[in-house]
Design a protein around this motif. Structure first.
Motif, PDB file in Angstrom:
ATOM      1  N   SER A 187     -56.906  18.563  59.268  1.00  0.00           N
ATOM      2  CA  SER A 187     -56.625  17.400  60.106  1.00  0.00           C
ATOM      3  C   SER A 187     -55.126  17.306  60.300  1.00  0.00           C
ATOM      4  O   SER A 187     -54.346  17.745  59.445  1.00  0.00           O
ATOM      5  CB  SER A 187     -57.150  16.125  59.423  1.00  0.00           C
ATOM      6  OG  SER A 187     -56.741  14.977  60.137  1.00  0.00           O
ATOM      7  N   ASP A 188     -54.714  16.737  61.430  1.00  0.00           N
ATOM      8  CA  ASP A 188     -53.284  16.528  61.639  1.00  0.00           C
ATOM      9  C   ASP A 188     -52.868  15.118  61.245  1.00  0.00           C
ATOM     10  O   ASP A 188     -51.740  14.706  61.493  1.00  0.00           O
ATOM     11  CB  ASP A 188     -52.888  16.830  63.091  1.00  0.00           C
ATOM     12  CG  ASP A 188     -53.537  15.882  64.085  1.00  0.00           C
ATOM     13  OD1 ASP A 188     -54.443  15.111  63.689  1.00  0.00           O
ATOM     14  OD2 ASP A 188     -53.151  15.899  65.267  1.00  0.00           O
ATOM     15  N   THR A 189     -53.775  14.374  60.607  1.00  0.00           N
ATOM     16  CA  THR A 189     -53.483  13.017  60.141  1.00  0.00           C
ATOM     17  C   THR A 189     -53.454  13.000  58.624  1.00  0.00           C
ATOM     18  O   THR A 189     -54.387  13.509  57.981  1.00  0.00           O
ATOM     19  CB  THR A 189     -54.550  12.026  60.636  1.00  0.00           C
ATOM     20  OG1 THR A 189     -54.618  12.085  62.057  1.00  0.00           O
ATOM     21  CG2 THR A 189     -54.211  10.595  60.215  1.00  0.00           C
ATOM     22  N   PRO A 190     -52.426  12.447  57.996  1.00  0.00           N
ATOM     23  CA  PRO A 190     -52.366  12.385  56.535  1.00  0.00           C
ATOM     24  C   PRO A 190     -53.593  11.679  55.950  1.00  0.00           C
ATOM     25  O   PRO A 190     -54.064  10.677  56.496  1.00  0.00           O
ATOM     26  CB  PRO A 190     -51.090  11.587  56.259  1.00  0.00           C
ATOM     27  CG  PRO A 190     -50.248  11.792  57.475  1.00  0.00           C
ATOM     28  CD  PRO A 190     -51.207  11.871  58.615  1.00  0.00           C
ATOM     29  N   GLU A 191     -54.107  12.188  54.835  1.00  0.00           N
ATOM     30  CA  GLU A 191     -55.290  11.596  54.216  1.00  0.00           C
ATOM     31  C   GLU A 191     -55.046  10.151  53.810  1.00  0.00           C
ATOM     32  O   GLU A 191     -55.955   9.311  53.899  1.00  0.00           O
ATOM     33  CB  GLU A 191     -55.732  12.423  53.004  1.00  0.00           C
ATOM     34  CG  GLU A 191     -57.022  11.918  52.383  1.00  0.00           C
ATOM     35  CD  GLU A 191     -57.698  12.916  51.463  1.00  0.00           C
ATOM     36  OE1 GLU A 191     -58.443  12.479  50.577  1.00  0.00           O
ATOM     37  OE2 GLU A 191     -57.490  14.134  51.636  1.00  0.00           O
ATOM     38  N   LEU A 192     -53.829   9.841  53.370  1.00  0.00           N
ATOM     39  CA  LEU A 192     -53.533   8.463  52.981  1.00  0.00           C
ATOM     40  C   LEU A 192     -53.588   7.516  54.174  1.00  0.00           C
ATOM     41  O   LEU A 192     -53.884   6.327  54.018  1.00  0.00           O
ATOM     42  CB  LEU A 192     -52.162   8.382  52.305  1.00  0.00           C
ATOM     43  CG  LEU A 192     -52.073   9.010  50.913  1.00  0.00           C
ATOM     44  CD1 LEU A 192     -50.657   8.894  50.373  1.00  0.00           C
ATOM     45  CD2 LEU A 192     -53.071   8.366  49.954  1.00  0.00           C
TER      46      LEU A 192
END
Length: 209
Positions: A187-192
């Motif tokens: 994913s290009d979105t941080p997991e946090l």
């Protein structure tokens, strides 16, 4: 002077966007030749005074990995105690390490006592050696991602305890504990950010003096 194409430049930005910290790994092994290629990127990294202060310890034994995981669990429990209310509730649900699944685990140290480089650039800023290690880790991380691998940086550890458990020299300072392997998903979105812990900035603040 090398000239990089616009496609390469766009691809490099994409690589940075998709670099993301990984905590969810498949247990498939990583080919040794591929891992060596990734580790060899340390040889191209900048370092203050050409000191090359990075020291890499690979944790392969059950004993070493169990000690590191126990370290994380104890330290994580203390970290949870530092939160309260909704933040504590959310923190307790976060997956903060891939140590149980990642096939490759590396402890990256900075040799603060190295004589290489003869002290150039560190007399006024000794922390530059550690910054050099961080720069090398970044190169390793980007190259690993370009090969399809994921990397997760575990910072919830007691550094002194890990150094004792791994029996490394006194002058080695822990910079990073890295989990490396094939990610379950990318994913290009941080997991946090996915978890609602924090939002990423949309623009870069810049101060001018």
């Amino acid at each position: 002077m090398s000239r990089f194409t616009s496609d390469f430049q766009s691809g490099l930005i994409d690589l940075m966007r998709w670099r993301r910290d990984v905590r969810r790994f498949r247990t498939d092994p990583v080919d040794e030749a591929l891992l060596r290629q990734c580790l060899d990127t340390f040889l191209y990294a900048p370092s203050v005074g050409l000191s090359e202060p990075w020291r890499i310890v690979r944790l392969d034994s059950d004993t070493a990995r169990a000690a590191a995981l126990a370290n994380f669990r104890d330290t994580n429990t203390k970290a949870l105690d530092g939160y309260s209310g909704e933040k504590a509730k959310l923190y307790s649900t976060l997956k903060l390490t891939g140590m149980q699944e990642a096939p490759v685990q590396l402890a990256i140290f900075c040799d603060t006592a190295t004589g290489k480089g003869a002290g150039l650039g560190v007399l006024s800023m000794p922390e530059m050696r550690q910054y050099s290690v961080v720069a090398a880790i970044t190169q390793f991380w980007l190259y690993a991602r370009a090969q399809g691998l994921g990397v997760g940086w575990v910072s919830i550890l007691d550094p002194a305890r890990l150094r004792r458990d791994l029996e490394v020299p006194e002058g080695w300072k822990l910079v990073a504990y890295l989990c490396v392997g094939w990610p379950e998903a990318v994913s290009d979105t941080p997991e946090l950010e996915h978890a609602g812990w924090e939002d990423r900035r949309g623009s870069l603040p810049l101060e001018v003096r």
